[in-house]
Design a protein around this motif. Structure first.
Motif, PDB file in Angstrom:
ATOM      1  N   THR A  50      55.568  16.581  10.664  1.00 40.17           N
ATOM      2  CA  THR A  50      55.732  16.930  12.233  1.00 40.17           C
ATOM      3  C   THR A  50      56.140  18.084  12.357  1.00 40.17           C
ATOM      4  OG1 THR A  50      56.548  14.358  12.511  1.00 40.17           O
ATOM      5  CG2 THR A  50      57.038  15.913  14.257  1.00 40.17           C
ATOM      6  N   ILE A  51      55.243  18.861  13.557  1.00 41.86           N
ATOM      7  CA  ILE A  51      55.883  20.038  13.934  1.00 41.86           C
ATOM      8  C   ILE A  51      56.699  19.980  14.865  1.00 41.86           C
ATOM      9  CG2 ILE A  51      55.003  22.162  15.299  1.00 41.86           C
ATOM     10  CD1 ILE A  51      53.642  21.796  12.507  1.00 41.86           C
ATOM     11  N   VAL A  52      58.044  20.345  14.683  1.00 42.37           N
ATOM     12  CA  VAL A  52      59.252  20.263  15.467  1.00 42.37           C
ATOM     13  C   VAL A  52      59.861  21.687  16.190  1.00 42.37           C
ATOM     14  CG1 VAL A  52      60.206  18.655  14.006  1.00 42.37           C
ATOM     15  CG2 VAL A  52      60.725  20.907  13.619  1.00 42.37           C
ATOM     16  N   GLY A  53      59.054  22.753  15.808  1.00 38.82           N
ATOM     17  CA  GLY A  53      59.349  24.081  16.350  1.00 38.82           C
ATOM     18  C   GLY A  53      60.193  24.738  15.855  1.00 38.82           C
ATOM     19  N   PRO A  54      60.672  26.153  16.321  1.00 35.20           N
ATOM     20  CA  PRO A  54      59.784  26.442  17.195  1.00 35.20           C
ATOM     21  C   PRO A  54      58.443  26.873  16.796  1.00 35.20           C
ATOM     22  CG  PRO A  54      61.126  28.189  16.442  1.00 35.20           C
ATOM     23  CD  PRO A  54      61.653  26.793  15.669  1.00 35.20           C
ATOM     24  N   VAL A  55      57.453  27.165  17.698  1.00 30.73           N
ATOM     25  CA  VAL A  55      56.059  27.802  17.360  1.00 30.73           C
ATOM     26  C   VAL A  55      55.893  29.052  18.044  1.00 30.73           C
ATOM     27  CG1 VAL A  55      53.669  27.299  17.682  1.00 30.73           C
ATOM     28  CG2 VAL A  55      55.155  25.209  17.268  1.00 30.73           C
ATOM     29  N   ASN A  56      55.555  29.997  17.460  1.00 35.21           N
ATOM     30  CA  ASN A  56      55.356  31.526  17.778  1.00 35.21           C
ATOM     31  C   ASN A  56      54.133  32.002  17.409  1.00 35.21           C
ATOM     32  OD1 ASN A  56      55.972  34.453  17.239  1.00 35.21           O
ATOM     33  ND2 ASN A  56      56.905  34.216  19.099  1.00 35.21           N
ATOM     34  N   PHE A  97      50.173  44.204  23.394  1.00 36.51           N
ATOM     35  CA  PHE A  97      51.295  42.967  22.543  1.00 36.51           C
ATOM     36  C   PHE A  97      51.050  41.868  23.627  1.00 36.51           C
ATOM     37  CE2 PHE A  97      55.515  41.462  23.319  1.00 36.51           C
ATOM     38  CZ  PHE A  97      55.684  41.012  21.949  1.00 36.51           C
ATOM     39  N   ARG A  98      51.195  40.705  22.754  1.00 38.42           N
ATOM     40  CA  ARG A  98      51.295  39.287  23.599  1.00 38.42           C
ATOM     41  C   ARG A  98      52.143  38.708  22.717  1.00 38.42           C
ATOM     42  NH1 ARG A  98      49.448  42.039  26.903  1.00 38.42           N
ATOM     43  NH2 ARG A  98      47.656  41.670  28.383  1.00 38.42           N
ATOM     44  N   SER A  99      52.939  37.649  22.972  1.00 37.47           N
ATOM     45  CA  SER A  99      53.583  36.666  22.171  1.00 37.47           C
ATOM     46  C   SER A  99      53.832  35.307  23.101  1.00 37.47           C
ATOM     47  CB  SER A  99      55.024  37.355  22.152  1.00 37.47           C
ATOM     48  OG  SER A  99      55.773  36.399  21.205  1.00 37.47           O
ATOM     49  N   ASN A 100      53.716  34.168  22.213  1.00 34.93           N
ATOM     50  CA  ASN A 100      53.722  33.000  22.850  1.00 34.93           C
ATOM     51  C   ASN A 100      54.675  32.104  22.093  1.00 34.93           C
ATOM     52  OD1 ASN A 100      53.343  30.695  24.481  1.00 34.93           O
ATOM     53  ND2 ASN A 100      51.362  30.561  24.551  1.00 34.93           N
ATOM     54  N   GLU A 101      55.748  31.782  22.830  1.00 31.66           N
ATOM     55  CA  GLU A 101      56.452  30.990  21.829  1.00 31.66           C
ATOM     56  C   GLU A 101      57.069  29.424  22.562  1.00 31.66           C
ATOM     57  OE1 GLU A 101      59.675  32.505  19.270  1.00 31.66           O
ATOM     58  OE2 GLU A 101      61.252  30.993  20.411  1.00 31.66           O
ATOM     59  N   ALA A 102      57.070  28.368  21.811  1.00 24.74           N
ATOM     60  CA  ALA A 102      57.477  27.157  22.318  1.00 24.74           C
ATOM     61  C   ALA A 102      58.934  26.809  21.352  1.00 24.74           C
ATOM     62  CB  ALA A 102      56.490  25.948  22.136  1.00 24.74           C
ATOM     63  N   ALA A 103      60.003  26.552  22.245  1.00 25.01           N
ATOM     64  CA  ALA A 103      61.021  26.180  21.578  1.00 25.01           C
ATOM     65  C   ALA A 103      61.371  24.753  21.205  1.00 25.01           C
ATOM     66  CB  ALA A 103      62.264  26.615  22.209  1.00 25.01           C
ATOM     67  N   GLN A 104      61.877  24.235  20.330  1.00 23.02           N
ATOM     68  CA  GLN A 104      62.131  22.563  20.064  1.00 23.02           C
ATOM     69  C   GLN A 104      62.267  22.107  21.190  1.00 23.02           C
ATOM     70  OE1 GLN A 104      65.307  22.761  16.960  1.00 23.02           O
ATOM     71  NE2 GLN A 104      63.717  22.572  15.439  1.00 23.02           N
ATOM     72  N   GLY A 105      61.618  20.898  21.344  1.00 22.87           N
ATOM     73  CA  GLY A 105      61.992  19.958  22.434  1.00 22.87           C
ATOM     74  C   GLY A 105      61.258  20.547  23.718  1.00 22.87           C
ATOM     75  N   PHE A 145      57.727  27.812   8.522  1.00 22.61           N
ATOM     76  CA  PHE A 145      56.633  28.603   7.890  1.00 22.61           C
ATOM     77  C   PHE A 145      56.575  29.859   8.769  1.00 22.61           C
ATOM     78  CE2 PHE A 145      52.314  29.868   9.385  1.00 22.61           C
ATOM     79  CZ  PHE A 145      51.701  30.200   7.816  1.00 22.61           C
ATOM     80  N   SER A 146      56.158  31.092   7.905  1.00 19.90           N
ATOM     81  CA  SER A 146      55.918  32.464   8.526  1.00 19.90           C
ATOM     82  C   SER A 146      54.774  33.115   7.848  1.00 19.90           C
ATOM     83  CB  SER A 146      57.421  33.177   8.312  1.00 19.90           C
ATOM     84  OG  SER A 146      58.554  32.664   9.031  1.00 19.90           O
ATOM     85  N   SER A 147      54.275  33.708   8.843  1.00 26.90           N
ATOM     86  CA  SER A 147      53.240  34.523   8.206  1.00 26.90           C
ATOM     87  C   SER A 147      53.079  36.084   8.950  1.00 26.90           C
ATOM     88  CB  SER A 147      51.779  34.048   8.175  1.00 26.90           C
ATOM     89  OG  SER A 147      51.186  33.766   9.378  1.00 26.90           O
ATOM     90  N   VAL A 148      52.329  36.881   8.408  1.00 29.01           N
ATOM     91  CA  VAL A 148      51.978  38.043   8.915  1.00 29.01           C
ATOM     92  C   VAL A 148      50.505  38.559   8.441  1.00 29.01           C
ATOM     93  CG1 VAL A 148      52.229  40.733   9.023  1.00 29.01           C
ATOM     94  CG2 VAL A 148      54.064  39.225   8.797  1.00 29.01           C
ATOM     95  N   PHE A 179      51.800  37.890  13.884  1.00 32.09           N
ATOM     96  CA  PHE A 179      53.128  37.244  13.208  1.00 32.09           C
ATOM     97  C   PHE A 179      53.210  35.884  13.856  1.00 32.09           C
ATOM     98  CE2 PHE A 179      53.786  41.595  13.506  1.00 32.09           C
ATOM     99  CZ  PHE A 179      54.536  42.062  12.687  1.00 32.09           C
ATOM    100  N   SER A 180      53.337  34.810  12.776  1.00 35.82           N
ATOM    101  CA  SER A 180      53.434  33.391  13.301  1.00 35.82           C
ATOM    102  C   SER A 180      54.730  32.842  12.619  1.00 35.82           C
ATOM    103  CB  SER A 180      52.068  32.613  13.010  1.00 35.82           C
ATOM    104  OG  SER A 180      52.029  32.784  11.710  1.00 35.82           O
ATOM    105  N   THR A 181      55.195  31.897  13.257  1.00 36.17           N
ATOM    106  CA  THR A 181      56.484  31.129  12.736  1.00 36.17           C
ATOM    107  C   THR A 181      56.199  29.726  13.290  1.00 36.17           C
ATOM    108  OG1 THR A 181      57.654  32.956  12.752  1.00 36.17           O
ATOM    109  CG2 THR A 181      58.721  30.928  12.742  1.00 36.17           C
ATOM    110  N   VAL A 182      56.304  28.756  12.619  1.00 38.05           N
ATOM    111  CA  VAL A 182      56.311  27.366  12.863  1.00 38.05           C
ATOM    112  C   VAL A 182      57.334  26.398  12.044  1.00 38.05           C
ATOM    113  CG1 VAL A 182      54.833  25.271  12.947  1.00 38.05           C
ATOM    114  CG2 VAL A 182      53.964  27.521  13.212  1.00 38.05           C
TER     115      VAL A 182
END
Length: 148
Positions: free
Chosen positions: A135-141, A8-16, A102-105, A49-52
């Protein structure tokens, strides 16, 4: 038979944080984030799983920005294992909000034999097309599970 989570791995960047926000240029694929999974067998399934969070630019109306999201294997220009579009139309009437999420599986059912026994890197990217800016504003996961 019950599936077992092998990695299992996850990487997320919050807004800003990090490089956010990212103004997109039409026709340029932009790296957003990456994760690695330890591939153990060709029968392993990778589940992503991705969310942008993104925002349409409304300088001139009407606009229809189209964002193509991809998950690539190996490098930010490697093999595409998933691709889909998200868009927003803003016409000539009042615009209430331009923020989108945006969200996907995606499930990759079989691992190529050449990557078995290695740590494999997966990249989430985005490319702008259509009319208008975004513009990508986040979060990005990007989150990945290896199931066996």
């Amino acid at each position: 038979m019950v599936a077992t989570v092998l990695d299992f791995r996850s990487n997320e960047a919050a807004q800003g944080t990090f490089a956010l926000p990212i103004a997109l240029t039409p026709g340029v694929e932009v790296f957003l984030t990456t994760i690695t999974l330890n591939i153990q067998a060709v029968t392993n399934e990778s589940v992503f799983f991705s969310t942008v969070g993104w925002q349409a630019a409304l300088a001139i109306l009407p606009v229809l920005p189209v964002l193509t999201f991809r998950i690539r294997r190996g490098s930010s220009s490697g093999t595409v294992i998933f691709q889909t579009n998200d868009s927003m139309f803003a016409g000539l009437g009042p615009v209430i909000a331009t923020d989108r999420t945006f969200s996907s599986v995606h499930t990759d059912l079989v691992q190529p034999a050449f990557i078995v026994g290695t740590t494999q890197t997966y990249f989430l990217t985005v490319e702008l097309s259509g009319t208008g800016g975004a513009t990508i504003v986040g979060p990005v996961n990007l989150t990945g599970y290896l199931m066996g």
